[in-house]
Scaffold this active site. Structure first.
Site, PDB file in Angstrom:
ATOM      1  N   LEU A 330       0.877  -1.177  -0.011  1.00  0.00           N
ATOM      2  CA  LEU A 330       0.068   0.089  -0.072  1.00  0.00           C
ATOM      3  C   LEU A 330       0.834   1.293  -0.088  1.00  0.00           C
ATOM      4  CD1 LEU A 330      -2.532  -0.943   2.606  1.00  0.00           C
ATOM      5  CD2 LEU A 330      -3.218  -0.767   0.167  1.00  0.00           C
ATOM      6  N   GLY A 331       2.021   1.198   0.504  1.00  0.00           N
ATOM      7  CA  GLY A 331       2.776   2.184   0.637  1.00  0.00           C
ATOM      8  C   GLY A 331       4.021   2.121   1.419  1.00  0.00           C
ATOM      9  N   GLY A 333       5.872   3.987   4.790  1.00  0.00           N
ATOM     10  CA  GLY A 333       5.833   5.358   6.088  1.00  0.00           C
ATOM     11  C   GLY A 333       6.916   5.206   6.482  1.00  0.00           C
ATOM     12  N   GLY A 334       7.074   6.436   7.435  1.00  0.00           N
ATOM     13  CA  GLY A 334       8.113   6.423   8.198  1.00  0.00           C
ATOM     14  C   GLY A 334       8.609   5.097   9.100  1.00  0.00           C
ATOM     15  N   PHE A 335       7.977   4.270   9.513  1.00  0.00           N
ATOM     16  CA  PHE A 335       8.285   3.169  10.124  1.00  0.00           C
ATOM     17  C   PHE A 335       8.402   1.890   9.273  1.00  0.00           C
ATOM     18  CE2 PHE A 335       6.305   6.229  12.520  1.00  0.00           C
ATOM     19  CZ  PHE A 335       7.261   6.466  13.747  1.00  0.00           C
ATOM     20  N   GLY A 336       8.202   1.797   7.961  1.00  0.00           N
ATOM     21  CA  GLY A 336       8.247   0.777   7.382  1.00  0.00           C
ATOM     22  C   GLY A 336       7.300   0.706   6.094  1.00  0.00           C
ATOM     23  N   ASP A 449       4.269  13.459  14.339  1.00  0.00           N
ATOM     24  CA  ASP A 449       4.715  13.344  12.745  1.00  0.00           C
ATOM     25  C   ASP A 449       3.096  13.316  12.002  1.00  0.00           C
ATOM     26  OD1 ASP A 449       5.746  13.139  10.377  1.00  0.00           O
ATOM     27  OD2 ASP A 449       6.125  10.998  10.488  1.00  0.00           O
TER      28      ASP A 449
END
Ligand SMILES: *[C@@H]1O[C@H](CO)[C@@H](O)[C@H](O)[C@H]1NC(C)=O
Ligand SMILES: *[C@@H]1O[C@H](CO)[C@@H](O)[C@H](O)[C@H]1NC(C)=O
Ligand SMILES: *[C@@H]1O[C@H](CO)[C@@H](O)[C@H](O)[C@H]1NC(C)=O
Ligand SMILES: *[C@@H]1O[C@H](CO)[C@@H](O)[C@H](O)[C@H]1NC(C)=O
Ligand SMILES: *[C@@H]1O[C@H](CO)[C@@H](O)[C@H](O)[C@H]1NC(C)=O
Length: 644
Positions: A330-331, A333-336, A449
């Site tokens: 899906l995408g 993000g900052g964490f994985g 964030d």
């Protein structure tokens, strides 16, 4: 003559089978209402209706087991439905329909269950999916006697014993079987099924069925026996109640060390005329077990404890996401990376692979933090459904948001797709979600964030904030300074970005930037194409000072949809949030109040916002990495957990 008898009994069988085929089996076995009432009946009712609709959808898709949850407002609702696997889809849905109307007789109770022969339905205000055996389990014996008592008792005993042993080892957690024994006055047959919830594990299924067996052991020679519990169901009868083709061979699932010996003993006894001895043994067994009946429990479930999230195995999640395939991604993000997955129960989820390592220390923090996050229930915060910490990666399972993240609808291709009403709802909902994290949840969580890619949209375009509470999991060398986490300087409050000064006002600042972006449809962080252009915040402030703030409003918005004065107040609220002095910025609950009364707000005078000018921004990044000491200190107090 013999042939005629067989023919008649076959016809009778067929007729009985036909009957069961089109029977929703809505004989009510048990109903329980919690003693505790919900706090807001309208929130609860909306959530309950939502989950029931979701469950129905899953049953219509052919599922026999489904769970759903909605946590809008003050009263989250978790629901679970299960049909016996032998039911036709139509009967299953019809049983569910009966159940969902019956369960409303608990009116405003915060938990309820109804159990029928054909299905069961339960809701609670808290996650209960992992419960196997609980107080309230009970047995229910039939109201007539079977013919040929003693033989029937033996047959039922053997049938149930086999079902209870085999079912936990069967993938579907469901088994139907029958045992036929030649008796003096014709054959005696016992029919039985055992079933466990799909959300418990093999040990839980076994524990539950053991209790269930103890609850109906005393039933024979009654014609029927049913045992109900939170995690399983067990039933026998002297007449068929499921279509014959559902009978499965249990033998492969009964293998244990002593199996051969035991079967040989029973075979030898029955075959060798040792019937008397056998009967004595059975009588002994029955008498013994009658003394051990689990006492019927109070038919009410207390409030469930706050629980951690559900745990999944790596294998399950790997399967759900088709081996974390690219198509399911899906995408990032900052964490994985985040993947779309479909769990065994049909539920669609988002699975986040945490890129933070799997050291013991990380795992320990993971558990603490995840337990905290999983108890956060708010309609504007993405629900954490479960996690997985055993395996090559740490995984988090979230509810799936069909409309993706806000940035996709605001910038780029989706630009202009949201009308003003939707945008206003997103602004207000986001503010409420952050206010909840800061002030209403028992531990104050600072998000740090907030940005459009972290604001997800549900079916109805209501916002849900993602990724809260995760910052704490970052190792100290990967704090807000790392480009991976916050390459989004446009949203980070300067005092935090530059000096690591953390407070709830850091989120207020980011929120203010997001509000301007929602109003303008422009991105604050985009590098201006023309060097003469300025960053959104600075440009908007310039226009505001010239009393031309309205110029910043997205031109794709229909001017008839909004009131110009209100829009000006909204822009002012954004500026109040982005003021350079953190103490001047309102708290998020104040922001919520301002947003709700925007039409009656008097003009206010926000002070100049803090923004990073295009030039200083260049110097700003290297400056960052040199302040790593203060940032490590900040990391330690990231999610300020304070008792309330
Ligand atoms: C719960 O609500 C019902 C009516 O909806 C009421 O009769 C009952 O007394 C309430 N119970 C408690 C414990 O407040
Ligand atoms: C939920 O459904 C019930 C029955 O269909 C209905 O009476 C009730 O008004 C609904 N509640 C909400 C909040 O939609
Ligand atoms: C016996 O139980 C069945 C359900 O299994 C029910 O339909 C029937 O009415 C009961 N009969 C009596 C006499 O209680
Ligand atoms: C009785 O059961 C035996 C074996 O369990 C079976 O072989 C036989 O056909 C059955 N007889 C009738 C009349 O169903
Ligand atoms: C049993 O038969 C029915 C139709 O007669 C069919 O729908 C069902 O799938 C069959 N079940 C099994 C387990 O074969």
């Amino acid at each position: 003559m013999e042939q005629l008898r067989i023919c008649i009994s076959l016809t009778l069988m067929w007729w009985l089978l036909e009957m069961t085929v089109s029977d929703p089996q809505t004989y009510l076995l048990n109903q329980g209402c919690s003693r505790f009432n919900v706090t807001s009946f309208s929130d609860f009712s909306r959530n309950l209706n939502g989950t029931l609709a979701e469950l129905r959808g899953q049953l219509e898709n052919g599922m026999y087991f489904a769970v759903a949850q909605e946590a809008t407002g003050s009263d989250p609702v978790y629901t679970m439905v299960q049909c016996r696997n032998y039911m036709s889809r139509r009967d299953c849905i019809s049983c569910f329909t009966t159940a969902s109307s019956q369960i409303r007789s608990c009116s405003s109770a915060n938990g309820a269950r109804v159990i029928y022969d054909g299905c069961f339905l339960r809701y609670e205000s808290n996650m209960f999916y992992q419960q196997s055996t609980q107080e309230g389990h009970l047995g229910n014996c039939g109201n007539r006697s079977a013919s040929q008592h003693t033989i029937f008792e033996t047959t039922v005993g053997r049938l149930l014993g086999n079902l209870v042993r085999a079912t936990p080892r069967i993938d579907s957690f469901f088994a139907a079987n029958s045992e036929e024994v030649v008796g003096v006055n014709g054959n005696v047959t016992a029919y039985g099924v055992a079933q466990c919830m799909q959300t418990i594990d093999e040990a839980g299924c076994k524990a539950c069925l053991d209790v269930a067996l103890a609850n109906i052991r005393r039933c024979p020679p009654d014609s029927d026996g049913r045992a109900v519990d939170t995690g399983c169901f067990l039933r026998y009868s002297d007449s068929p109640f499921f279509p014959a083709n559902f009978t499965i061979d249990l033998r492969p699932f009964l293998t244990t060390r002593n199996r051969t010996k035991r079967n040989a003993l029973i075979g030898g006894l029955a075959g060798g005329g040792g019937l008397l001895l056998l009967l004595t043994l059975i009588l002994f067994w029955v008498r013994n077990s009658r003394n051990n009946i689990a006492a019927p429990q109070e038919d009410v479930e207390g409030p469930p404890e706050l629980q951690g999230p559900m745990t999944y195995t790596y294998k399950e999640l790997n399967f759900a996401t088709s081996n974390f395939s690219q198509q399911n991604k899906l995408g990032e993000g900052g964490f994985g990376e985040v993947y779309k997955g479909t769990l065994k129960n049909g539920r669609v989820v988002a699975v986040k692979k945490l890129a933070i390592g799997t050291s013991e220390k990380v795992k320990a923090e993971f558990h603490t933090e995840v337990k905290l996050i999983s108890n956060v229930h708010h309609r504007n915060l993405v629900r954490l459904v479960g996690c997985c910490s055993k395996g090559p990666e740490l995984l988090l399972v979230y509810e799936f948001m069909p409309n993706g993240s806000l940035d996709k609808h605001l910038f780029g291709e989706g630009h202009g797709s949201l009308n003003w009403k939707q945008r206003y709802d997103i602004i207000l909902g986001t503010a409420k979600g952050i206010a909840y994290l800061h002030e209403e949840f028992h531990a104050c969580i600072i998000h740090r964030d907030i940005k459009p890619s972290n604001i997800l949209l549900d079916r109805d375009f209501q916002p849900k904030i993602a990724d809260f509470g995760l910052v704490r999991l970052l190792p100290e060398d990967q704090t807000h300074l790392s480009t991976k986490f916050a390459g989004t300087f446009g949203y980070t409050a300067p005092e935090y970005a530059m000096h690591g000064q953390l407070s709830v006002k850091v989120d207020t600042y980011s929120f203010g930037v997001v509000v301007l972006e929602i109003i303008s449809g422009l991105k604050n962080t985009e590098t201006p194409l023309d060097p003469a252009d300025e960053f959104l915040l600075k440009r908007a402030w310039g226009l505001y000072q010239d009393n031309m703030a309205i110029e910043i409003v997205d031109r794709s918005l229909n001017p008839e949809e909004y009131n110009v004065e209100e829009m000006k107040r909204m822009i002012e609220i954004a500026f109040l949030c982005t003021q350079s002095s953190a103490s001047l910025r309102p708290t998020m609950s104040e922001v919520v109040a301002l947003l709700k009364t925007v039409s009656s707000l008097e003009p206010r005078q926000p002070t100049r916002p803090a923004f990073i000018e295009s030039e200083s921004r260049v110097n700003y990044i290297p400056h960052e990495s040199s302040t790593s000491t203060s940032s490590s200190n900040a990391t330690n107090s990231i999610t300020q957990v304070s008792g309330r």
